[in-house]
Design an enzyme around this catalytic site. Structure first.
Site, PDB file in Angstrom:
ATOM      1  N   CYS B 157       4.814  -6.149  -5.431  1.00 30.84           N
ATOM      2  CA  CYS B 157       3.545  -6.419  -6.128  1.00 30.84           C
ATOM      3  C   CYS B 157       2.520  -5.320  -5.899  1.00 30.84           C
ATOM      4  O   CYS B 157       1.978  -4.756  -6.850  1.00 30.84           O
ATOM      5  CB  CYS B 157       2.970  -7.764  -5.696  1.00 30.84           C
ATOM      6  SG  CYS B 157       3.945  -9.133  -6.337  1.00 30.84           S
ATOM      7  N   HIS B 158       2.214  -5.008  -4.648  1.00 33.25           N
ATOM      8  CA  HIS B 158       1.195  -3.999  -4.398  1.00 33.25           C
ATOM      9  C   HIS B 158       1.645  -2.949  -3.397  1.00 33.25           C
ATOM     10  O   HIS B 158       0.831  -2.281  -2.773  1.00 33.25           O
ATOM     11  CB  HIS B 158      -0.107  -4.652  -3.929  1.00 33.25           C
ATOM     12  CG  HIS B 158      -0.642  -5.632  -4.914  1.00 33.25           C
ATOM     13  ND1 HIS B 158      -0.332  -6.972  -4.866  1.00 33.25           N
ATOM     14  CD2 HIS B 158      -1.423  -5.473  -6.007  1.00 33.25           C
ATOM     15  CE1 HIS B 158      -0.906  -7.592  -5.882  1.00 33.25           C
ATOM     16  NE2 HIS B 158      -1.563  -6.715  -6.585  1.00 33.25           N
TER      17      HIS B 158
END
Lengths: 387, 210, 234
Positions: B157-158
């Site tokens: 995701c990040h």
């Protein structure tokens, strides 16, 4: 009353909600002589709001799948916190909604509220009634009990008798010849959507009412401001009191007699192999069911059941007399109560097994219903002497 | 209440006195009370306490360098069998310098896993596979295929990265190390997840963050 | 301050007594649950009722947990594909002891013991009919021939039933000391099944009384208000 005009506020200059509310719901001129029957519109609004709110919260816990629908409704009744209350509110609400709807319509018939200039008010109201009927039918299938299944099957087979379009259209709508998963899912969506479509028509109905102003028991529209009273506080306070009485009946149904109008067979899961012994519709559909049964031909029964509602739509053109209330029309004052009685008798007949006696009662009642609207009303309006 | 002290004006249509106030207040109170069962129905009736659920996992088929994922209390649990190279990589000072919480000071693990390898036994790592940033499931980078020879976890995701012991890199957006569930070794190749013999009082609800 | 402490101590000493109250204050429905557990549950289930719902009959959370844990539920298959089971939890339904309909029929001369979730509602005659059936077993009169697995019972139209007489005097002991006569057990279990078929009935009535009281008060207030407003109309 009229306050000195001040410069309109920020909101007012952009969206004049406050002044519209004041004009339509506080200062709105109402006839002085309205009786208790004029409160049923308010009851309908409140019931509709309760139905939509409880319906939304029930939908959260409902599963539209034939293997799980029944169990999910049982779980609402048993395990979901306060679920039993929401479901009773929704089930009792149907009864209150139809009862108020029928009384509201009967009041309009009695006091001639369907006549010019209120024809559109009448037609939007009747349209709404049809929508409520479709919604109620779809909603009754959702618990997937024996009555849900077999009631829907009977209606479906009746619809199949419509020549040419009956079968293809119902198969297209329900995704198959018999009731199954697809049909249940679609009826759920239909039930859900119709509820909000009804809200939109309510808005039309209320706008029309505020344009043509309410009818009143004398049938003569007030001409001077002296003959009217502002909506607030006179009719707000009166509707408030009436609403308390109405809610008492509703609460009695929800808390003390939840089984009064439900059919126990609907607490048995739908079984396509066994038809329940005593199959009958919910009370609000009973008059139309009685007509369906009273006619030997299937298509004829369906046409007459639809026709019994169609005559109401045609009423503004069937009854050309300018006199509104039945109280001032001697012949209508006799004939219309008999039509009301016919409707009630049809309802009672629809809840009983189709014995010879009940068939005769249904046929006579049905005959009078049509005679009243198709013969008495046009003839009387031609040559009546009004008092 | 001030209105009740002034006598109501005769014949006024806008009288606000005790009776009106009481009726309106009670009416509003009733409407609010009606909202209670509606909100009440949103509670989950099947909400059960998480405490007493344990699962047993057989590790005999796990070869060194391999990993597996099991489900415990709706969470993905990563189990890895570490190679000596991975263990060595976990202890290199250069690697430790890149970590945010190399010594597991934050309460993200039971006491018996508060050590350099963050597990009960060095050769097995057990981690809750939920990124402490915003709850995505990181994927396992096999040793050797990742830039770091030690292997580790990478959150899609990040871009948070964790080492093989679940310790978060200093420059990652995730604030804490991956949580370690309570684990008890029943035999050399069988573990019970959900209870920690070395820290019996440990509960997942006490940790800093999942 | 000391009075506060005394009150607190008093309340604390009363609390366990109050908490224990439902267990000793045995209503017919609470005794009926015991009959269900020991007699009915041998053949019948209540598939829409959870073990946890029995808290309404005064069963403590521990008792519910233990009762549920005694029952095994199917739980998928193991690594070899063989069926596995697990103990039931309070959120599991009280299922029929038969794994499926066919086994249920096989064990009962081709008749499936009905589910009891809503029986007191859907059976014509309701809970009273259940009680009548339980008390109307009689020896088969001379000249009447019944099929295998059929029992003479005068409560039914056809005078026979597939359920063997389930109740015998003294077959269980009630914790509250009530004598477990057939009569007593039939009354109790029909009261229990009635409550099961009408869930939350006591709560429903209790809340209903408050709601009606509130609406009566509101009706009086709005009536007075309405009268006063209308009196002063121009």
């Amino acid at each position: 009353m009229p306050a000195p005009e001040k410069t309109p506020g920020w909101l007012e200059r952009r969206l004049p909600v406050m002044s519209v509310l004041r004009r339509e719901y506080i200062a709105f001129p109402m006839p002085r002589n309205l009786n208790a029957l004029w409160s049923f519109g308010a009851f309908l609004m409140v019931t509709m709001a309760i139905m939509i709110a409880s319906g939304l919260f029930l939908a959260i816990n409902y599963t539209p799948d034939i293997t799980q629908a029944f169990a999910s409704v049982e779980a609402i009744d048993r395990q979901i916190p306060s679920g039993w209350f929401l479901r009773s509110l929704h089930m009792g609400g149907v009864t209150m909604l139809f009862a108020c709807l029928y009384i509201h319509i009967a009041r309009s018939l009695w006091y001639g509220s369907y006549k010019a200039p209120r024809e559109l008010l009448w037609l939007t109201g009747l349209g709404m009634m049809l929508m409520v009927m479709v919604t109620a039918f779809a909603g009754y299938v959702l618990p997937w009990g024996q009555m849900s299944y077999w009631g829907a099957t009977v209606v479906l087979n009746a619809a199949h008798t419509i020549p040419l379009i009956g079968k293809p259209v119902s198969e297209l709508l329900l995704g198959g010849e018999t009731l199954g998963n697809t049909a249940l899912h679609r009826l759920f969506v239909l039930h859900f959507t119709m509820a909000f479509a009804i809200l939109a028509v309510i808005a039309l109905h209320v706008i029309a009412l505020h344009v043509v102003k309410p009818n009143n028991p004398s049938g003569i529209d007030p001409v001077s401001p002296k003959q009217t009273l502002p909506f607030h506080p006179y009719y707000t306070s009166r509707d408030g009191f009436a609403l308390c009485l109405f809610l008492m009946v509703y609460a009695g149904l929800v808390f003390f007699l939840p089984d009064l109008l439900t059919l126990a067979d609907n607490y048995v899961q739908a079984n396509p192999l066994v038809t329940p012994r005593d199959i009958r519709p919910e009370w609000y559909f009973a008059p139309f069911y009685a007509i369906l049964r009273a006619v030997p031909s299937r298509l004829g029964g369906l046409l007459l059941a639809v026709g019994s509602l169609a005559v109401l739509f045609a009423l503004p053109s069937l009854d050309r007399s300018p006199t509104r209330p039945a109280t001032r029309r001697p012949l209508v004052r006799l004939s219309l109560p008999l039509a009301f009685l016919s409707f009630i008798l049809l309802g009672v007949a629809g809840m009983h097994p189709p014995t010879e006696t009940w068939l005769i009662v249904s046929r006579m009642a049905m005959a009078w219903w049509f005679i009243h609207f198709l013969v008495v009303m046009p003839l009387v309006s031609e040559r009546e002497i009004t008092s | 209440m001030t209105q009740s002290e002034t006598p109501p004006p005769e014949g006024g249509t806008k009288r606000r006195d005790l009776l009106t106030t009481a009726t309106v207040t009670l009416g509003c109170a009733g409407a609010c009370a009606l909202a209670v069962p509606f909100l009440n129905s949103l509670k989950n009736p099947a909400a059960t306490t998480l405490s007493d659920k344990t699962i047993e996992v057989d590790l005999s088929s796990l070869a060194p360098g391999q990993d597996m994922t099991v489900q415990w209390q709706d969470w993905p649990i990563f189990i890895q069998r570490r190679t000596p190279q991975m263990l060595a990589a976990l202890q290199t000072p250069a690697h430790i310098a890149t970590l945010r919480d190399a010594n597991s000071k934050m309460l993200q693990q039971p006491k018996d896993a508060t050590n350099w390898h963050r597990s009960v036994r060095p050769d097995y790592g057990v981690l809750v596979g939920i990124c402490t940033h915003l709850g995505c499931v990181p994927s396992f980078e096999k040793p050797g295929s990742a830039p770091e020879a030690a292997g580790g976890y990478f959150c899609p995701c990040h871009g948070s990265n964790f080492d093989a012991a679940g310790r978060v890199a200093e420059r990652a957006p995730a604030p804490y190390n991956l949580p370690v569930p309570p684990v008890t070794f029943l035999s050399d190749t069988k573990i019970r997840i959900g209870h920690s013999a070395g820290d019996p009082g440990f509960s997942m609800s006490d940790i800093q963050q999942i | 301050m000391s009075r506060l402490i005394r009150n607190f101590v008093l309340a604390a000493s009363l609390a366990p007594l109050l908490a224990a109250l439902p267990a000793c204050a045995s209503t017919p429905a609470q005794r009926g649950l015991i009959v269900f557990q020991h007699v009915c549950a041998a053949c019948h289930g209540m598939e829409h009722v959870d073990y946890g719902d029995m808290a309404a009959f005064g069963l403590s959370p521990d008792a519910i947990h233990n009762w549920a844990a005694d029952q095994q539920l199917p739980n998928g298959t193991d690594d070899n594909g063989d069926p596995k089971t697990r103990p039931a939890t309070p959120t599991d339904p009280i299922l029929s002891p038969y794994p499926n309909e066919a086994v249920g029929r096989l064990a009962n001369h081709g008749l499936l013991p009905p589910d009891l979730s809503r029986l007191a509602m859907t059976l014509p005659g309701g809970a009273e009919q259940i009680r009548r059936i339980l008390l109307s077993y009689a020896p088969t009169p001379a000249g009447v021939k019944l099929d295998d697995g059929r029992y003479y019972n005068t409560a039914l139209k056809w005078k026979h039933i597939g359920m063997p007489p389930p109740l015998q005097d003294g077959m269980l002991t009630y914790p509250d000391g009530t004598k477990s006569t057939t009569q007593q057990m039939a009354t109790d279990v029909s009261a229990f099944l009635n409550d099961v078929a009408h869930p939350h009935v006591a709560e429903r009535r209790r809340i209903g009384v408050y709601v009606l009281a509130y609406l009566v008060l509101m009706a009086v207030l709005t009536f007075v208000l309405q009268r006063r407003i209308w009196k002063s109309r121009p």
